[in-house]
Design an enzyme around this catalytic site. Structure first.
Site, PDB file in Angstrom:
ATOM      1  N   ASP A  61      40.411  33.725  44.099  1.00 29.32           N
ATOM      2  CA  ASP A  61      41.244  34.698  43.388  1.00 29.32           C
ATOM      3  C   ASP A  61      40.443  35.970  43.134  1.00 29.32           C
ATOM      4  O   ASP A  61      39.252  35.917  42.801  1.00 29.32           O
ATOM      5  CB  ASP A  61      41.685  34.148  42.031  1.00 29.32           C
ATOM      6  CG  ASP A  61      42.815  33.143  42.131  1.00 29.32           C
ATOM      7  OD1 ASP A  61      43.393  32.999  43.226  1.00 29.32           O
ATOM      8  OD2 ASP A  61      43.111  32.503  41.111  1.00 29.32           O
ATOM      9  N   HIS A 119      44.448  39.496  40.661  1.00 32.10           N
ATOM     10  CA  HIS A 119      45.460  38.446  40.539  1.00 32.10           C
ATOM     11  C   HIS A 119      45.937  38.275  39.099  1.00 32.10           C
ATOM     12  O   HIS A 119      47.100  37.961  38.860  1.00 32.10           O
ATOM     13  CB  HIS A 119      44.882  37.135  41.068  1.00 32.10           C
ATOM     14  CG  HIS A 119      45.815  35.964  41.010  1.00 32.10           C
ATOM     15  ND1 HIS A 119      47.099  36.007  41.493  1.00 32.10           N
ATOM     16  CD2 HIS A 119      45.645  34.696  40.510  1.00 32.10           C
ATOM     17  CE1 HIS A 119      47.681  34.833  41.313  1.00 32.10           C
ATOM     18  NE2 HIS A 119      46.833  34.029  40.710  1.00 32.10           N
TER      19      HIS A 119
END
Length: 215
Positions: free
Chosen positions: A59, A63
């Site tokens: 990630d 995000h």
């Protein structure tokens, strides 16, 4: 004289294909052929459509933070180097400190990967996945950890809307790997190599994650 063999490698990446599970509503893996070997083409060329969160992935701060960095602009040093694999198999909905305390020591590497499954569900979405308790991430950050990984699809519960553990990542500057496959990896210390692609505007990136035995 017998020469030592190469270090053993563990591939801890989930397979990616059309049946790979994704978060409900996310884009599944699709592959179409733009060209195939024949009279009109000397090569096979495909076109991919997929969520960057499919399979084993990293990630980006983007995000979980509108002002966060895209994955292609994040420094790579957190994604390569010494790590510790810790087993918390069957820990329940949240990984609390008591589930990992047995493997925490003064020489804890700056990367920690958690195994919560006996067998990672690489063929289905698990709405009952185990996630990090936010307090566990706080204590790992206090211990100098810079990257955390887990063998589930998220460090927060699947139905979480507030994403408190992702917000710990944001506040503490931690990097994260999700959807690891640690089924055959014993507890212990390894070298992690799990570099994200240089996707300059993306909120995540698939990675090919491997562990290498330390000398």
């Amino acid at each position: 004289m017998t020469q030592p063999g190469p270090p053993r490698l563990w591939d801890i990446s989930a397979p990616v294909h059309a049946a790979s599970p994704v978060y409900p509503g996310d884009a599944p893996y699709q592959q179409q052929w733009s060209a195939t070997i024949g009279a009109d083409s000397a090569v096979n060329v495909s076109r991919l459509t997929l969520s960057p969160h499919i399979g084993t992935h990293a990630d980006a701060p983007l995000h979980y933070d509108n002002a966060g960095a895209a994955i292609g602009t994040v420094a790579l040093d957190a994604f390569i180097g010494p790590c510790r694999v810790i087993h918390a198999i069957g820990c329940g909905p949240l990984v609390h400190w008591r589930h990992i305390a047995h493997a925490i020591s003064a020489d804890l590497p700056p990367r920690v990967l958690l195994r919560t499954y006996e067998h990672a569900p690489v063929d289905r979405w698990d709405e009952h996945l185990s996630a990090f308790a936010p307090a566990t991430l706080e204590r790992l950050a206090d211990a100098g950890v810079r990257l955390v990984g887990i063998d589930t699809a998220s460090i927060d519960p699947a139905d979480s809307q507030l994403l408190p553990s992702h917000q710990v990542l944001r506040r503490r500057g931690l990097r994260v790997l999700e959807n690891l496959v640690l089924d055959t990896v014993p507890e212990g210390d390894y070298e992690l190599i799990a570099l994200p692609l240089r996707l300059t505007t993306a909120d995540a990136s698939p990675v090919r994650a491997v562990l290498r035995a330390l000398p």
